[in-house]
Structure formats: structure tokens, C-alpha cells
Design an enzyme around this catalytic site. Structure first.
Site, PDB file in Angstrom:
ATOM      1  N   ASP A   1       0.871  -1.166   0.000  1.00 50.22           N
ATOM      2  CA  ASP A   1       0.000   0.000   0.000  1.00 50.22           C
ATOM      3  C   ASP A   1       0.918   1.229   0.000  1.00 50.22           C
ATOM      4  O   ASP A   1       2.092   1.126   0.371  1.00 50.22           O
ATOM      5  CB  ASP A   1      -0.877  -0.018   1.254  1.00 50.22           C
TER       6      ASP A   1
ATOM      7  N   ASP B   1      -0.078   5.166   0.852  1.00 47.84           N
ATOM      8  CA  ASP B   1      -0.305   6.121   1.937  1.00 47.84           C
ATOM      9  C   ASP B   1      -0.446   5.403   3.282  1.00 47.84           C
ATOM     10  O   ASP B   1      -1.306   4.535   3.446  1.00 47.84           O
ATOM     11  CB  ASP B   1      -1.559   6.946   1.657  1.00 47.84           C
TER      12      ASP B   1
END
Length: 216
Positions: A11, A13
Site C-alpha cells: 500500500d 499512503d
């Protein structure tokens, strides 16, 4: 503890970078522009979900497309204003990996993801963004697409996430999950391994793949 993998899926952020201040600034402004009350906004899960789903939860369907374009513009424009910075351990961990062994899998649009990654000098060979999928996290589609793009069996992939929705996506894809406590507390994160951030881990590339270990 050691984890063996053929591919590592990150991922963005809250995992590789932090853009929490930017997200707060931009979405607060966006909500005000569309007349969304603080109470309405507080009821919606924001982190780790595609903007289209957030907007659909808050606005009539006919104005969602325009609202999506507006929040993307706000967030992209905010990047040069200190809107993103690397989290601890990100640079060293990614630098230890061959480009074909890892991918970024984000709920952001490609335009926004590339702006944030470029700002901190991260250039993934493989990027799966909101534009590429029809069902976002917690659905497994984003991570399954990344595995397919890299040509790796999902069972041999490791997902690195900071949000419950992303971890659910990784588990549903049949992948090993590593949670980072950068945005949530450890007890909120259901994963095979929970660490503070990527600085807690090291990666050793072998002929068989990548061996991930906890630093002593």
C-alpha cells in the site's frame, strides 16, 4: 520470524509514505465545498478506500463524478506543499528489492499516486491504482491484479498495509499480511505480522525469492 515471498505488494499512503496532513486539509476543504457537515463526514471511513466510494457514501450519484475530479485536483495540488513524506525505513527496504519483485497497490488514482511517489523519489515498475480496478479494498481485486501483473501466485505474495480495509483485501486474496502501526493501533490490525514501520524489517534476496525478517 521469517517470511518467504516471491513478490512484495505495498500500500502507499500510511505504508510507504505519509500524506495524512494533506488528506485532512484537502478532504476537509472538499467537504465544506459540498456542504457536508462534520457529523456526516465523521461517520465515513476515509483511510484506505478509493475516493469514489467515499464520495458515493456522502453525495447524490449525479454529482459524484464532478466531486471526484475536485478532490483529485485538491490533493494533487497539495503535494508540493509538503503534502507527502517518506515513512521510516521505506527507502532502505525498497532499495534492497529488485524492481520486478515488488509493486505499489493504492486506493488513490494513478495521477495522485504518481504525484506523491514522484515527490519522494519512488518509481515503482508496477503500480496498481484506483483507475485499474472495479472494486477497491477491502475487495481482493487490487492485490490479485498486482500478483497477476507480476506473474506471481497470490499465495507467494506478501501484502504490507496500515489499514484494516487493505489487510482484509490482502487476506481475501490469499496472501500473507504484514501490518504497520503508522495510522492504527496494533489491536485494530488483523495480520500475520504487526510492526511499527518498515525500519523493523530487512529483506534478503535469494534464488528462491525474498526472505523477510525482523531486525534484531
Amino acid at each position: 520470524m521469517k517470511i518467504h515471498a516471491q513478490a512484495l505488494l505495498f500500500d502507499n499512503d500510511g505504508t510507504l509514505v505519509s500524506s495524512l496532513d494533506s488528506v485532512d486539509r484537502c478532504w476537509t476543504r472538499w467537504a465544506a465545498e459540498y456542504g457536508i457537515t462534520a457529523e456526516e463526514f465523521a461517520r465515513v471511513e476515509l483511510h484506505g478506500r478509493p475516493a469514489v466510494e467515499i464520495a458515493a457514501d456522502l453525495l447524490p450519484a449525479e454529482i459524484v463524478p464532478g466531486a471526484l475530479a475536485r478532490i483529485e485536483d485538491l490533493e494533487v495540488e497539495d503535494v508540493p506543499n509538503g503534502g507527502v513524506h517518506l515513512l521510516p525505513g521505506t527507502r532502505a527496504f525498497l532499495d534492497s528489492l529488485p524492481a520486478e519483485r515488488w509493486a505499489v497497490v493504492t486506493s488513490a488514482t494513478r495521477r495522485l499516486a504518481e504525484a506523491r511517489l514522484d515527490a519522494v523519489g519512488i518509481l515503482p515498475k508496477t503500480l496498481v491504482a484506483a483507475d485499474d480496478i472495479t472494486r477497491g479494498k477491502p475487495d481482493p481485486e487490487p492485490y490479485l491484479l498486482a500478483a497477476r501483473t507480476l506473474g506471481v501466485d497470490p499465495a507467494h505474495c506478501v501484502v504490507f498495509e496500515d489499514a484494516p480495509a487493505g489487510l482484509t483485501s490482502g487476506r481475501a486474496a490469499g496472501m500473507t499480511t504484514v501490518a504497520l502501526t503508522t495510522t492504527h493501533r496494533a489491536h485494530e490490525l488483523d495480520a500475520d505480522l504487526v510492526v511499527e514501520n518498515l525500519s523493523a524489517l530487512s529483506a534478503l534476496v535469494t534464488e528462491q525469492g525474498v526472505e523477510i525478517s525482523l531486525r534484531g
